[in-house]
Design a protein around this motif. Structure first.
Motif, mmCIF file in Angstrom:
data_model
loop_
_atom_site.group_PDB
_atom_site.id
_atom_site.type_symbol
_atom_site.label_atom_id
_atom_site.label_comp_id
_atom_site.label_asym_id
_atom_site.label_seq_id
_atom_site.Cartn_x
_atom_site.Cartn_y
_atom_site.Cartn_z
ATOM 1 N N HIS A 100 0.186 -1.247 -5.588
ATOM 2 C CA HIS A 100 -0.523 -0.134 -4.939
ATOM 3 C C HIS A 100 -2.019 -0.451 -4.827
ATOM 4 N N GLU A 103 -2.518 -3.013 -2.147
ATOM 5 C CA GLU A 103 -2.401 -2.380 -0.830
ATOM 6 C C GLU A 103 -3.697 -1.650 -0.461
ATOM 7 N N LEU A 104 -4.266 -0.923 -1.411
ATOM 8 C CA LEU A 104 -5.535 -0.240 -1.150
ATOM 9 C C LEU A 104 -6.658 -1.242 -0.870
ATOM 10 N N SER A 105 -6.603 -2.386 -1.531
ATOM 11 C CA SER A 105 -7.659 -3.392 -1.402
ATOM 12 C C SER A 105 -7.640 -4.098 -0.054
ATOM 13 N N THR A 107 -6.522 -2.689 2.868
ATOM 14 C CA THR A 107 -6.370 -1.723 3.946
ATOM 15 C C THR A 107 -7.214 -2.123 5.153
ATOM 16 N N ALA A 108 -6.802 -1.688 6.319
ATOM 17 C CA ALA A 108 -7.537 -2.010 7.551
ATOM 18 C C ALA A 108 -8.958 -1.437 7.521
ATOM 19 N N ASP A 109 -9.153 -0.331 6.826
ATOM 20 C CA ASP A 109 -10.472 0.279 6.704
ATOM 21 C C ASP A 109 -11.101 -0.176 5.384
ATOM 22 N N GLN A 112 -12.071 2.431 2.737
ATOM 23 C CA GLN A 112 -11.097 3.373 2.193
ATOM 24 C C GLN A 112 -11.069 3.379 0.668
ATOM 25 N N LEU A 113 -11.101 2.206 0.051
ATOM 26 C CA LEU A 113 -11.088 2.140 -1.410
ATOM 27 C C LEU A 113 -12.316 2.842 -1.979
#
Length: 134
Positions: A100, A103-105, A107-109, A112-113
């Motif tokens: 998880h 996945e956050l690391s 991300t396309a943006d 976001q993190l």
């Protein structure tokens, strides 16, 4: 000797090198400034906001019960190692939490993190901050 020393000179921000001692100092600074244990701070401000409910810097009974057994080269079980420097080598997590976080690391943006980690109520002199230093 000067040639050797020049190998260690880099412009600030131009390179990254791991430093266990640096992470330990960061842990101690965070604990001193926040008046919280590193484990408690990370759980409240990092793991919970990111949805990492099985990650911890404390070796809890639940983690012991769900932890894999490590073995030495002769296939004998060995005790889990508990490190004093939690920020350096003390994170206990699960594959679900790790994936998880990965996945956050990625991300396309890229922001976001940072958005997930931004704390709404932490301020110093009216400025928002994640770890507030006064």
């Amino acid at each position: 000797m000067q040639k050797l020393l020049n190998q260690f000179k880099t412009e600030s921000g131009s390179q990254w090198k791991y430093s266990g001692g640096g992470y330990t100092l960061a842990q101690l600074l965070l604990e001193e400034r926040t008046k919280e244990s590193f484990a408690a701070y990370m759980k409240k401000n990092i793991f919970r906001p990111l949805g990492l409910h099985s990650s911890n810097y404390e070796w809890t009974d639940e983690m012991k019960a769900n932890s894999a057994t490590a073995y030495d080269t002769l296939r004998r079980p060995i005790k889990n190692r508990i490190f004093t420097g939690q920020a350096t080598a003390g994170l206990q997590t699960t594959i679900s939490d790790l994936s998880h976080f990965a996945e956050l690391s990625i991300t396309a943006d890229p922001q976001q993190l940072n958005k997930v980690l931004r704390l709404r109520n932490n301020t110093v002199d009216g400025r928002a901050c994640s770890v507030c230093f006064q």
